[in-house]
Write a protein that holds these residues in place. Structure first.
Motif, PDB file in Angstrom:
ATOM      1  N   PHE A  14       0.828  -1.205   0.000  1.00 39.45           N
ATOM      2  CA  PHE A  14       0.000   0.000   0.000  1.00 39.45           C
ATOM      3  C   PHE A  14       0.871   1.269   0.000  1.00 39.45           C
ATOM      4  O   PHE A  14       1.789   1.386   0.816  1.00 39.45           O
ATOM      5  N   ALA A  16       1.131   4.859   0.926  1.00 42.41           N
ATOM      6  CA  ALA A  16       0.456   5.868   1.761  1.00 42.41           C
ATOM      7  C   ALA A  16       0.816   7.276   1.317  1.00 42.41           C
ATOM      8  O   ALA A  16      -0.012   8.187   1.395  1.00 42.41           O
ATOM      9  N   PRO A  35      -8.788  14.493   3.425  1.00 39.66           N
ATOM     10  CA  PRO A  35      -9.648  13.561   4.161  1.00 39.66           C
ATOM     11  C   PRO A  35      -8.851  12.562   4.999  1.00 39.66           C
ATOM     12  O   PRO A  35      -7.640  12.415   4.812  1.00 39.66           O
ATOM     13  N   ASN A  36      -9.521  11.877   5.915  1.00 41.48           N
ATOM     14  CA  ASN A  36      -8.883  10.845   6.742  1.00 41.48           C
ATOM     15  C   ASN A  36      -8.177   9.842   5.851  1.00 41.48           C
ATOM     16  O   ASN A  36      -8.724   9.426   4.831  1.00 41.48           O
ATOM     17  N   GLY A  37      -6.962   9.491   6.258  1.00 40.03           N
ATOM     18  CA  GLY A  37      -6.224   8.470   5.518  1.00 40.03           C
ATOM     19  C   GLY A  37      -5.519   8.987   4.282  1.00 40.03           C
ATOM     20  O   GLY A  37      -4.954   8.209   3.510  1.00 40.03           O
ATOM     21  N   ALA A  38      -5.516  10.317   4.087  1.00 48.47           N
ATOM     22  CA  ALA A  38      -4.892  10.903   2.888  1.00 48.47           C
ATOM     23  C   ALA A  38      -3.380  10.709   2.863  1.00 48.47           C
ATOM     24  O   ALA A  38      -2.764  10.735   1.803  1.00 48.47           O
ATOM     25  N   GLY A  39      -2.781  10.556   4.064  1.00 46.60           N
ATOM     26  CA  GLY A  39      -1.322  10.395   4.129  1.00 46.60           C
ATOM     27  C   GLY A  39      -0.615  11.569   4.785  1.00 46.60           C
ATOM     28  O   GLY A  39       0.613  11.658   4.755  1.00 46.60           O
ATOM     29  N   LYS A  40      -1.383  12.451   5.435  1.00 42.46           N
ATOM     30  CA  LYS A  40      -0.812  13.661   6.023  1.00 42.46           C
ATOM     31  C   LYS A  40       0.174  13.352   7.156  1.00 42.46           C
ATOM     32  O   LYS A  40       1.287  13.857   7.175  1.00 42.46           O
ATOM     33  N   THR A  41      -0.265  12.517   8.096  1.00 43.66           N
ATOM     34  CA  THR A  41       0.611  12.189   9.220  1.00 43.66           C
ATOM     35  C   THR A  41       1.825  11.401   8.740  1.00 43.66           C
ATOM     36  O   THR A  41       2.942  11.599   9.223  1.00 43.66           O
ATOM     37  N   THR A  42       1.615  10.533   7.761  1.00 50.00           N
ATOM     38  CA  THR A  42       2.739   9.773   7.207  1.00 50.00           C
ATOM     39  C   THR A  42       3.761  10.736   6.587  1.00 50.00           C
ATOM     40  O   THR A  42       4.970  10.568   6.769  1.00 50.00           O
ATOM     41  N   TYR A  51      10.103   7.947   9.567  1.00 47.72           N
ATOM     42  CA  TYR A  51      10.105   6.921   8.527  1.00 47.72           C
ATOM     43  C   TYR A  51      11.188   7.248   7.516  1.00 47.72           C
ATOM     44  O   TYR A  51      11.435   8.415   7.223  1.00 47.72           O
ATOM     45  N   GLN A  83      -0.332  13.950  16.638  1.00 47.61           N
ATOM     46  CA  GLN A  83      -1.796  13.942  16.531  1.00 47.61           C
ATOM     47  C   GLN A  83      -2.393  13.509  17.873  1.00 47.61           C
ATOM     48  O   GLN A  83      -3.323  14.107  18.379  1.00 47.61           O
ATOM     49  N   GLU A 175      -2.696  18.298  13.717  1.00 54.22           N
ATOM     50  CA  GLU A 175      -4.038  18.514  14.276  1.00 54.22           C
ATOM     51  C   GLU A 175      -4.021  19.177  15.654  1.00 54.22           C
ATOM     52  O   GLU A 175      -4.549  18.627  16.623  1.00 54.22           O
ATOM     53  N   HIS A 207      -8.093  19.443  10.438  1.00 61.48           N
ATOM     54  CA  HIS A 207      -9.394  19.214   9.799  1.00 61.48           C
ATOM     55  C   HIS A 207     -10.335  20.400   9.989  1.00 61.48           C
ATOM     56  O   HIS A 207     -11.320  20.532   9.278  1.00 61.48           O
TER      57      HIS A 207
HETATM   58  N1  LIG Z   1       2.436   2.213  10.077  1.00 54.04           N
HETATM   59  C1  LIG Z   1       1.496   1.970   9.143  1.00 54.04           C
HETATM   60  N2  LIG Z   1       1.335   0.736   8.608  1.00 54.04           N
HETATM   61  C2  LIG Z   1       0.406   0.499   7.653  1.00 54.04           C
HETATM   62  N3  LIG Z   1      -0.422   1.434   7.154  1.00 54.04           N
HETATM   63  C3  LIG Z   1      -0.301   2.674   7.634  1.00 54.04           C
HETATM   64  C4  LIG Z   1       0.638   3.018   8.656  1.00 54.04           C
HETATM   65  N4  LIG Z   1       0.522   4.331   8.936  1.00 54.04           N
HETATM   66  C5  LIG Z   1      -0.454   4.794   8.148  1.00 54.04           C
HETATM   67  N5  LIG Z   1      -0.955   3.805   7.366  1.00 54.04           N
HETATM   68  C6  LIG Z   1      -2.019   3.940   6.361  1.00 54.04           C
HETATM   69  O1  LIG Z   1      -1.623   4.972   5.473  1.00 54.04           O
HETATM   70  C7  LIG Z   1      -2.744   5.796   5.135  1.00 54.04           C
HETATM   71  C8  LIG Z   1      -2.427   7.224   5.508  1.00 54.04           C
HETATM   72  O2  LIG Z   1      -2.450   7.355   6.918  1.00 54.04           O
HETATM   73  P1  LIG Z   1      -2.146   8.721   7.654  1.00 54.04           P
HETATM   74  O3  LIG Z   1      -2.183   8.466   9.106  1.00 54.04           O
HETATM   75  O4  LIG Z   1      -0.917   9.323   7.095  1.00 54.04           O
HETATM   76  O5  LIG Z   1      -3.410   9.586   7.198  1.00 54.04           O
HETATM   77  P2  LIG Z   1      -3.862  11.044   7.666  1.00 54.04           P
HETATM   78  O6  LIG Z   1      -4.020  11.841   6.423  1.00 54.04           O
HETATM   79  O7  LIG Z   1      -2.966  11.557   8.711  1.00 54.04           O
HETATM   80  O8  LIG Z   1      -5.320  10.748   8.242  1.00 54.04           O
HETATM   81  P3  LIG Z   1      -6.093  11.406   9.497  1.00 54.04           P
HETATM   82  O9  LIG Z   1      -6.658  12.694   8.980  1.00 54.04           O
HETATM   83  O10 LIG Z   1      -7.165  10.419   9.798  1.00 54.04           O
HETATM   84  O11 LIG Z   1      -5.125  11.570  10.609  1.00 54.04           O
HETATM   85  C9  LIG Z   1      -3.944   5.216   5.856  1.00 54.04           C
HETATM   86  O12 LIG Z   1      -4.634   4.371   4.956  1.00 54.04           O
HETATM   87  C10 LIG Z   1      -3.318   4.418   6.976  1.00 54.04           C
HETATM   88  O13 LIG Z   1      -4.147   3.332   7.337  1.00 54.04           O
END
Ligand SMILES: Nc1ncnc2c1ncn2[C@@H]1O[C@H](COP(=O)(O)OP(=O)(O)OP(=O)(O)O)[C@@H](O)[C@H]1O
Ligand SMILES: [Mg+2]
Length: 254
Positions: A14, A16, A35-42, A51, A83, A175, A207
């Motif tokens: 996957f 991210a 949106p949630n899961g967009a990859g911002k925190t990553t 990472y 977060q 956040e 958000h």
């Molecule tokens: N350590 C990990 N292992 C596997 N998948 C991960 C990991 N960290 C994040 N993901 C996946 O990567 C995608 C992005 O996650 P991330 O936390 O970066 O989103 P986000 O934009 O910060 O969302 P939110 O607004 O909900 O905080 C999500 O689908 C999440 O499930």
């Protein structure tokens, strides 16, 4: 000041973060929404060194820092908040701040033995600074409480306080407004504006659109690991791709 250049992060099969580029200009307050899961925190974790990227580069003040560890990036001048607040639950609010500055003399046994006055003097300086930060954040009245007893909003303020204690001027906030009640939110906004006025640079994930609109320009929008667009809040609101990312195809049509 801080730049992501084509960053990629995969978890198994996957992706991210999928080739993200963004620029945080010095003294800007740059926003990052999506949106949630967009990859911002990553993306934050890539910028902070938590990472290793599977592709791309992180640049800070013109230098490639992709290979630096989190503590090395911290020493270079970058600090991030989490977060989910990362306070030391059993320590007092004040102690949560005094432990932040790196390279404290008192940490070394040798320094404590051979230079006790120096250690005491430095500790007093850090404590005075921590008290100032608590005053600034309006948390003085809870300084001796265990951090775990703070409200969600106060924990967010404490996270900001820990960032300020670091002395670093490039601050990544994940956040900061989440879970903060309306009354505290006004304070938090003012405190961030104060820091911006004296020269801090911010990259803020949030958000709460009202909060982002008030503080940030430019604003980057991420969805499904990619940067969709960048601009002012007005630009973004007009962008059909952004509406679609938040609402999905049927919502956008509606
Ligand atoms: N350590 C990990 N292992 C596997 N998948 C991960 C990991 N960290 C994040 N993901 C996946 O990567 C995608 C992005 O996650 P991330 O936390 O970066 O989103 P986000 O934009 O910060 O969302 P939110 O607004 O909900 O905080 C999500 O689908 C999440 O499930
Ligand atoms: Mg997140």
């Amino acid at each position: 000041m801080l730049e992501a250049v084509g960053l990629v992060k995969r978890f198994g099969g996957f992706t991210a973060v999928d080739g993200c580029s963004l620029t945080v200009a010095e003294r800007s307050m740059t926003g990052l929404i999506g949106p949630n899961g967009a990859g911002k925190t990553t993306l934050f974790n890539l910028l902070g060194g938590y990472y290793r990227p599977d592709g791309g580069q992180v640049r800070f003040k013109g230098r490639d820092i992709s290979r630096l560890k989190p503590h090395q990036r911290f020493r270079a001048g970058i600090v991030r908040t989490f977060q989910i607040p990362h306070e030391f639950a059993r320590m007092t609010v004040l102690e949560n701040l005094t432990v932040v500055p790196p390279g404290q003399l008192g940490e070394g046994l040798a320094a404590a033995w051979f230079w006790p006055w120096g250690v005491a003097r430095q500790e007093a300086k850090i404590r005075a600074r921590a008290l100032e930060v608590l005053e600034f954040l309006k948390l003085t009245h809870v300084k001796d409480n265990p951090a775990e007893a703070l409200s969600g909003g106060q924990k967010k303020l404490l996270e900001l306080g820990r960032a300020v204690m670091s002395g670093n001027r490039c601050v990544l906030l994940d956040e900061p407004a989440a879970g903060v009640n309306r009354a505290l939110l006004g304070d938090l906004t003012e405190r961030i504006l104060d820091l911006h006025r004296i020269g801090y640079t911010f990259l803020i994930i949030e958000h709460d659109m009202e909060f982002i609109a008030k503080l940030c320009q430019p604003i980057y929008v991420m969805a499904e690991g990619k940067v969709l667009t960048e601009g002012t809040m007005a630009d973004i609101r007009r962008d059909a791709r952004v509406v679609e990312a938040y609402l999905g195809h049927s919502g956008a049509a509606a």
